[in-house]
Design an enzyme around this catalytic site. Structure first.
Site, PDB file in Angstrom:
ATOM      1  N   LYS A  22      -6.040  -7.032  31.788  1.00 35.02           N
ATOM      2  CA  LYS A  22      -6.510  -7.568  32.692  1.00 35.02           C
ATOM      3  C   LYS A  22      -5.821  -7.599  34.228  1.00 35.02           C
ATOM      4  O   LYS A  22      -6.493  -7.194  35.226  1.00 35.02           O
ATOM      5  CB  LYS A  22      -6.854  -9.058  32.623  1.00 35.02           C
ATOM      6  N   ARG A  92      -5.121 -17.123  33.517  1.00 39.84           N
ATOM      7  CA  ARG A  92      -5.845 -16.559  32.460  1.00 39.84           C
ATOM      8  C   ARG A  92      -5.073 -15.531  31.783  1.00 39.84           C
ATOM      9  O   ARG A  92      -3.947 -15.007  32.076  1.00 39.84           O
ATOM     10  CB  ARG A  92      -6.986 -15.880  33.006  1.00 39.84           C
ATOM     11  N   GLY A 101     -11.555 -13.689  23.850  1.00 41.82           N
ATOM     12  CA  GLY A 101     -11.840 -15.078  23.454  1.00 41.82           C
ATOM     13  C   GLY A 101     -10.614 -15.382  22.516  1.00 41.82           C
ATOM     14  O   GLY A 101     -10.768 -16.748  22.002  1.00 41.82           O
ATOM     15  N   MET A 103      -7.510 -16.008  23.289  1.00 43.24           N
ATOM     16  CA  MET A 103      -6.265 -16.870  24.125  1.00 43.24           C
ATOM     17  C   MET A 103      -7.101 -17.908  25.241  1.00 43.24           C
ATOM     18  O   MET A 103      -8.518 -17.790  25.112  1.00 43.24           O
ATOM     19  CB  MET A 103      -5.443 -16.042  24.558  1.00 43.24           C
ATOM     20  N   ARG A 336     -13.205  -4.464  32.427  1.00 41.93           N
ATOM     21  CA  ARG A 336     -12.302  -3.775  31.004  1.00 41.93           C
ATOM     22  C   ARG A 336     -13.448  -2.925  30.401  1.00 41.93           C
ATOM     23  O   ARG A 336     -14.607  -3.015  30.437  1.00 41.93           O
ATOM     24  CB  ARG A 336     -11.733  -4.874  30.071  1.00 41.93           C
ATOM     25  N   HIS A 454      -6.429  -3.984  -8.580  1.00 42.90           N
ATOM     26  CA  HIS A 454      -7.518  -2.939  -9.062  1.00 42.90           C
ATOM     27  C   HIS A 454      -9.051  -3.147  -8.633  1.00 42.90           C
ATOM     28  O   HIS A 454      -9.478  -2.170  -8.199  1.00 42.90           O
ATOM     29  CB  HIS A 454      -7.548  -3.274 -10.603  1.00 42.90           C
ATOM     30  N   ARG A 560      -8.504  10.096 -10.771  1.00 52.25           N
ATOM     31  CA  ARG A 560      -7.726   9.249 -11.720  1.00 52.25           C
ATOM     32  C   ARG A 560      -8.479   9.551 -13.064  1.00 52.25           C
ATOM     33  O   ARG A 560      -9.258   8.736 -13.287  1.00 52.25           O
ATOM     34  CB  ARG A 560      -7.464   7.769 -11.132  1.00 52.25           C
ATOM     35  N   ARG A 616      -5.389  14.455 -11.657  1.00 54.62           N
ATOM     36  CA  ARG A 616      -4.306  13.780 -11.980  1.00 54.62           C
ATOM     37  C   ARG A 616      -4.155  13.355 -13.425  1.00 54.62           C
ATOM     38  O   ARG A 616      -5.288  12.839 -13.808  1.00 54.62           O
ATOM     39  CB  ARG A 616      -3.945  12.431 -11.257  1.00 54.62           C
ATOM     40  N   GLU A 743       5.791   9.359  -5.522  1.00 56.66           N
ATOM     41  CA  GLU A 743       5.573   8.095  -5.535  1.00 56.66           C
ATOM     42  C   GLU A 743       6.630   7.337  -5.898  1.00 56.66           C
ATOM     43  O   GLU A 743       6.825   6.032  -6.223  1.00 56.66           O
ATOM     44  CB  GLU A 743       4.155   7.652  -6.289  1.00 56.66           C
ATOM     45  N   SER A 762       1.707  15.401  -3.398  1.00 58.11           N
ATOM     46  CA  SER A 762       0.771  14.300  -3.007  1.00 58.11           C
ATOM     47  C   SER A 762       1.350  13.070  -2.871  1.00 58.11           C
ATOM     48  O   SER A 762       1.940  12.607  -3.929  1.00 58.11           O
ATOM     49  CB  SER A 762      -0.416  14.448  -3.802  1.00 58.11           C
ATOM     50  N   GLY A 764       1.940   9.373  -3.368  1.00 57.96           N
ATOM     51  CA  GLY A 764       1.205   8.148  -3.993  1.00 57.96           C
ATOM     52  C   GLY A 764       1.728   7.098  -3.244  1.00 57.96           C
ATOM     53  O   GLY A 764       2.589   6.440  -3.609  1.00 57.96           O
ATOM     54  N   THR A 765       1.285   6.772  -2.163  1.00 57.92           N
ATOM     55  CA  THR A 765       1.791   5.516  -1.149  1.00 57.92           C
ATOM     56  C   THR A 765       1.782   4.289  -1.641  1.00 57.92           C
ATOM     57  O   THR A 765       2.436   3.316  -1.391  1.00 57.92           O
ATOM     58  CB  THR A 765       1.666   5.762   0.220  1.00 57.92           C
ATOM     59  N   ASN A 766       0.766   4.268  -2.652  1.00 57.74           N
ATOM     60  CA  ASN A 766       0.686   2.918  -3.271  1.00 57.74           C
ATOM     61  C   ASN A 766       1.886   2.490  -4.042  1.00 57.74           C
ATOM     62  O   ASN A 766       2.657   1.560  -3.732  1.00 57.74           O
ATOM     63  CB  ASN A 766      -0.282   2.767  -4.137  1.00 57.74           C
ATOM     64  N   ASP A 767       2.441   3.431  -4.993  1.00 56.86           N
ATOM     65  CA  ASP A 767       3.431   3.206  -5.860  1.00 56.86           C
ATOM     66  C   ASP A 767       4.882   3.272  -4.887  1.00 56.86           C
ATOM     67  O   ASP A 767       5.698   2.638  -5.263  1.00 56.86           O
ATOM     68  CB  ASP A 767       3.356   4.185  -7.028  1.00 56.86           C
ATOM     69  N   CYS A 829      -2.617  10.587  -1.419  1.00 58.78           N
ATOM     70  CA  CYS A 829      -3.705   9.895  -1.793  1.00 58.78           C
ATOM     71  C   CYS A 829      -3.774   8.531  -2.312  1.00 58.78           C
ATOM     72  O   CYS A 829      -4.302   7.993  -2.785  1.00 58.78           O
ATOM     73  CB  CYS A 829      -3.987  10.830  -3.223  1.00 58.78           C
ATOM     74  N   TYR A 849      -3.366  17.370   4.210  1.00 52.00           N
ATOM     75  CA  TYR A 849      -4.491  16.915   4.119  1.00 52.00           C
ATOM     76  C   TYR A 849      -4.253  15.228   3.752  1.00 52.00           C
ATOM     77  O   TYR A 849      -3.101  14.854   3.415  1.00 52.00           O
ATOM     78  CB  TYR A 849      -5.494  17.413   2.863  1.00 52.00           C
TER      79      TYR A 849
HETATM   80  C1  PEP Z   1      -0.371   5.648  -5.628  1.00 52.78           C
HETATM   81  O1  PEP Z   1       0.326   5.359  -6.266  1.00 52.78           O
HETATM   82  O2  PEP Z   1      -0.438   5.972  -4.444  1.00 52.78           O
HETATM   83  C2  PEP Z   1      -1.553   6.485  -6.306  1.00 52.78           C
HETATM   84  C3  PEP Z   1      -2.347   7.313  -5.378  1.00 52.78           C
HETATM   85  O3  PEP Z   1      -1.782   6.319  -7.640  1.00 52.78           O
HETATM   86  P1  PEP Z   1      -2.575   4.778  -8.495  1.00 52.78           P
HETATM   87  O4  PEP Z   1      -2.970   4.249  -7.297  1.00 52.78           O
HETATM   88  O5  PEP Z   1      -3.433   5.199  -9.313  1.00 52.78           O
HETATM   89  O6  PEP Z   1      -0.931   4.542  -9.117  1.00 52.78           O
HETATM   90 MG    MG Z   2       0.541   5.758  -8.362  1.00 51.96          MG
END
Ligand code: PEP
Ligand code: MG
Length: 874
Positions: A22, A92, A101, A103, A336, A454, A560, A616, A743, A762, A764-767, A829, A849
């Site tokens: 602003k 403001r 909206g 603040m 804006r 899950h 999976r 996998r 991972e 690849s 596995g950024t979850n683990d 992934c 990718y």
């Molecule tokens: C992960 O760990 O990022 C992954 C893709 O494998 P999963 O979620 O099946 O453990």
């Molecule tokens: Mg995993």
């Protein structure tokens, strides 16, 4: 000395980070010679300093505010605190990213018991003066003192009723004077002190309140869902008041240069005569469409149109403007880039390219990838949603709108769905066995679990709406009901879920099908031309793969395989395999699985039409395939011809204290290499089969949870031996590769060594996130909420890659891997592969990718284009 306060005449649009959107735009409009009431901006750095100094505005900043106030007095020719000729201001908020909206705003600041008289005399309009004062008291009480507005509204409404009138404008000066007296008495009663009369004190308190509002729950929530850092802070704009409530030659309004719902190129907006800004925004009075201004005041209308067109050209974007007309003179209070629906965003971007206003690249950057989501899932009918009551809120785990009858088991979900009933599967938490129920359900609700639980992962994969981790929802699966705040919802009762907000409604809310217009395809084409990252999908069955292919996926980045074994007709063979005592028995069970698995892969290859498919190998701990409850164990034992004790013993034998750190991933294949043998056979035979039909599949075999090169080598040797012998026997040529997931932190640290065996990586950024932080991906959601509340974290590292820590490991792994294998293919992934911010990061660290759930493919395509436009890859 740090400069914390800037006059509008010292600012321009490039100063957005320091002065907020602003403030920067008020400066820019001033530069463009537009009629802007003058004032100054207290910077975002002052806000940060306010928090650093223990929530106080220090003397240096106060002095700079005072100096800027004096400079503004000179510009407007009035003195702050002069009761004869009062100088009133608005205060403001204005952050770097617009947070509509979220603040607070205070108008008419500077009024007190004497100034109101001065204003009445000076304008010869006591009605206007007292109307302004009563508004100021309400806003000041609400924003600064946190006294709810309803206290004042009650007094106001009582007066209207007493006079028997409907419209606020029918109240006369004397009425408003009485109302002000009532307001002041109420204020003193609730605040313990009278309404502050010193304008300077009012100003500092108001600035402070705006800084404080940066930390209000609304703003915190908005920031979290929009990934806006808390550290940015908000600026505060202090601007000379102009009055839309000075009579019938005055008014105020909001307008857009294009229609924000449809994107149509039409001037769109609303205004009210004899009113102040909040009347329009808050919907207290029903405004007129802006087109009527043309009839009411053609010359102002013409001037406003000219200004708005100039602004749109200047900013090269649809503008959302606030204006006020004071006694027949137009003032611009704000401009804006306007918020818009996804459909409007696409239309506007494409139209602006047609009009020559934007290049394709610029147009791509105007569309927020996250917004596309709403085009891909069914939506609630806005009217029905407004009327519905929220009973609880959980995590917005998978977007979409779902309405259906509550059911508590996967079987019941399947039965009711088969009868054509929409259902919502309600579970404490879902397990892989619920997958079929999830597939037929319109939505999934769980009371436990986080964003990568899950339920969340699977639902996103399927494009099924899911609200997870709704702690307030107490589920009793056995008795088939859930309870919220003492109210019970039984099986068959209608409920609705908004997967985009996490809101749960205890009733049926109407939904509408998502529409994908032609503009969507055009924009996606442009995105594809402009990106360097490929976009693949995570898919475990031909149906999901087909959806992803239609959304533009260029391959499967993660299949999976365990999900294929949970289906009713397969789980038995899997269980036989698990309870086998000898290799022979195991081989027999695996032989049953082989044809099914081969058929799965044929389906996947065909759905992907020759694009790469990464498969996998089995990953989860085996106990996930067996029941836990004695009753179910007994039933299964009977079916399998085992004694209860025997099966119970197997189940107990598989129990682990930390299953996520346990016997899973590559470790399973080391214990049972015959599983990897069977999977290799299925992968290779399926590829040979489809290639015979003219396709050119080159399967990518991916080994999970590797932390040591020797683990990978052990399995790779088996895979290669089996694959090569099948290929040789078939007398065909088939290229395949064997790679690994990164991972486990150790794999990232030793990526150069692992790349000696792995042909691709690849992430596995979850683990990897779980193991880098040591946060359980299934349970962390519960306490991470406290992290956000206490500002330890801005957002969920399971949703946005933690660039500092996890990202550092990823960078090391990219460099290490490519030291060994120069052009090594690398992807991601984990769930982050569909998150726009994480896609940027993946682009920046040179991944090949990203792979994400089917419904996020278009989002990732656009995010990848954004990343490459901002940081072009050589
Ligand atoms: C992960 O760990 O990022 C992954 C893709 O494998 P999963 O979620 O099946 O453990
Ligand atoms: Mg995993």
């Amino acid at each position: 000395m740090t400069k914390y306060v800037y006059l509008f005449s010292e600012a321009d649009q490039s100063m957005r980070n320091l002065l907020g959107g602003k403030g920067a735009n008020l400066g820019q409009m001033t530069k463009l010679g537009m009629p802007v009431p003058q004032g100054f901006t207290v910077s975002t750095e002052a806000c940060t300093k306010y928090y650093e100094d223990g929530k106080r505005i220090n003397d240096n900043i106060k002095a700079q505010i005072e100096d800027a106030l004096h400079a503004t007095e000179k510009i407007v020719g009035k003195t702050f605190g002069d009761n004869e000729n009062p100088f009133l201001v608005s205060v403001r908020s204005g952050a770097r990213a617009s947070m509509p909206g979220m603040m607070d705003t205070i108008l008419n600041l500077g009024l007190n018991d004497e100034a109101v008289e001065g204003l009445a005399k000076q304008t010869n309009n006591p009605r206007f003066a007292y109307d302004s004062y009563r508004r100021f008291i309400t806003m000041f009480a609400d924003v600064v003192m946190e006294i709810p507005k309803s206290n004042f509204e009650a007094i106001f409404d009582a007066k209207k009723e007493e006079k028997g009138i409907e419209e606020d404008t029918e109240l006369e000066a004397e009425d408003l004077k009485e109302i002000v007296e009532g307001f002041k008495a109420k204020f003193a009663e609730l605040n313990g002190k009278p309404f502050p009369q010193d304008p300077k004190e009012q100003l500092i308190l108001a600035v402070q309140a705006v800084f404080r509002s940066w930390d209000n729950p609304r703003a915190n929530y908005y920031r979290k869902i929009n990934n806006i850092p808390y550290e940015w802070g908000t600026a505060v704009n202090v601007q000379a008041m102009v009055f839309g409530n000075m009579g019938d030659d005055s008014g105020t309004g909001v307008a857009f240069t294009r229609n924000p719902s449809t994107g149509e190129k039409e001037f769109y907006g609303e205004y009210l005569f004899n009113a102040q800004g909040e009347d329009v925004v808050a919907g207290i009075r029903t405004p007129k469409p802006i087109s009527e201004l043309e009839k009411d005041n053609p010359s102002i209308y013409k001037q406003f149109i000219e200004i708005s067109q100039k602004l749109e050209k200047h900013y090269k974007d649809m503008q959302d403007m606030e204006f006020t007309i004071e006694k027949g003179k137009l003032y611009m209070l704000q401009t804006r880039n306007g918020k818009r629906t996804a459909q409007a965003a696409l239309k506007i971007a494409i139209d602006m390219v047609d009009e020559g206003l934007l290049t394709e690249k610029e147009a791509l950057l105007k569309v927020d990838p996250k917004q596309l989501d709403s085009l891909l899932h069914p939506q609630f009918d806005p009217e029905s949603l407004k009327a519905a009551k929220v009973i609880a809120t959980g995590l917005n785990a998978s977007p979409g709108a779902a309405t259906g009858r509550a059911v508590f088991t996967a079987e019941r979900a399947a039965e009711m769905a088969a009868q054509g009933e929409p259902v919502i599967l309600v579970r404490q938490e879902t397990s892989p066995e619920d997958i079929e129920g999830m597939a037929v359900a319109a939505g999934v609700l769980t009371s436990r679990g986080g964003m990568t639980s899950h339920a969340a992962v699977v639902a996103r994969g399927m494009g099924t709406c899911c609200v997870a981790g709704a702690g307030k929802v107490k589920v009793n699966e056995e008795a088939k009901y859930f309870e919220v705040d003492g109210v019970k919802y039984q099986e068959g009762d209608f409920i609705s879920l908004d997967g985009s907000t996490g809101k749960i409604y205890g009733e049926q809310v109407k939904t509408m099908d998502a529409t994908v217009s032609g503009d969507f395809a055009t924009l996606m084409e442009w995105a594809d031309k402009n990106r360097a990252l490929k976009v693949r999908t995570n898919a475990d069955n031909p149906r999901d793969a087909k959806v992803a292919y239609d959304f533009g996926a260029e391959g499967i980045g993660l299949c999976r395989t365990e999900h294929m074994f949970f289906e009713a007709d397969r789980i038995m063979a899997m269980r036989e395999m698990i309870v086998s005592k000898t290799e022979e028995e195991r081989a027999k069970a695996l032989a049953k699985l082989l044809p099914m698995q081969r058929e799965d892969f044929v389906g996947l290859y065909e759905a992907m039409q020759g694009y790469p498919v990464t498969i996998r190998y089995l990953d989860p701990p085996l106990h996930e395939f067996l029941p836990n409850e004695d009753e179910e164990i007994a039933e299964l034992a009977k079916e399998m011809g085992l004694s209860f004790e025997e099966l119970k013993g197997t189940v107990e034998g598989l129990e682990e204290t930390n299953p996520m750190l346990g016997h899973r991933g590559v470790r399973l294949s080391i214990t049972y290499p015959e599983i990897a043998r069977m999977q290799t056979r299925a992968v290779i035979e399926a590829a040979i089969e489809v290639n015979k039909k003219g396709m050119k599949v080159e399967p990518e075999i991916m080994i999970p949870l590797v932390g040591e090169v020797k683990e990978l080598k052990y399995i790779k040797d088996i895979v290669v031996e089996v694959a090569d012998s099948i290929i040789k026997e078939a007398g065909v040529k088939l290229n395949y590769s064997v790679g690994t997931m990164i991972e486990i932190p150790r794999a990232a640290l030793l990526a150069d060594e692992i790349a000696k065996e792995a042909e691709f990586f690849s992430f596995g950024t979850n683990d990897l996130t779980q193991m880098t932080f040591g946060f359980s991906r299934d349970d962390a959601g519960k306490f991470l909420a406290d992290y956000y509340d206490k500002k330890v974290f801005n957002n969920d590292p399971f949703q946005h890659v933690d660039e500092k820590g996890v990202g550092k490991l990823m960078k090391m792994a990219v460099e290490g891997g490519r030291e060994t294998r120069k052009d090594m293919k690398m992807g991601i992934c984990g769930e982050h592969g569909g998150d726009p911010d994480s896609v940027h990061f993946c682009h920046d660290i040179n991944l090949s990718y990203v792979s994400c759930s089917p419904f996020r493919v278009p989002i990732a395509r656009l995010a990848a284009a954004h990343a490459n436009i901002k940081n072009p890859r050589k």
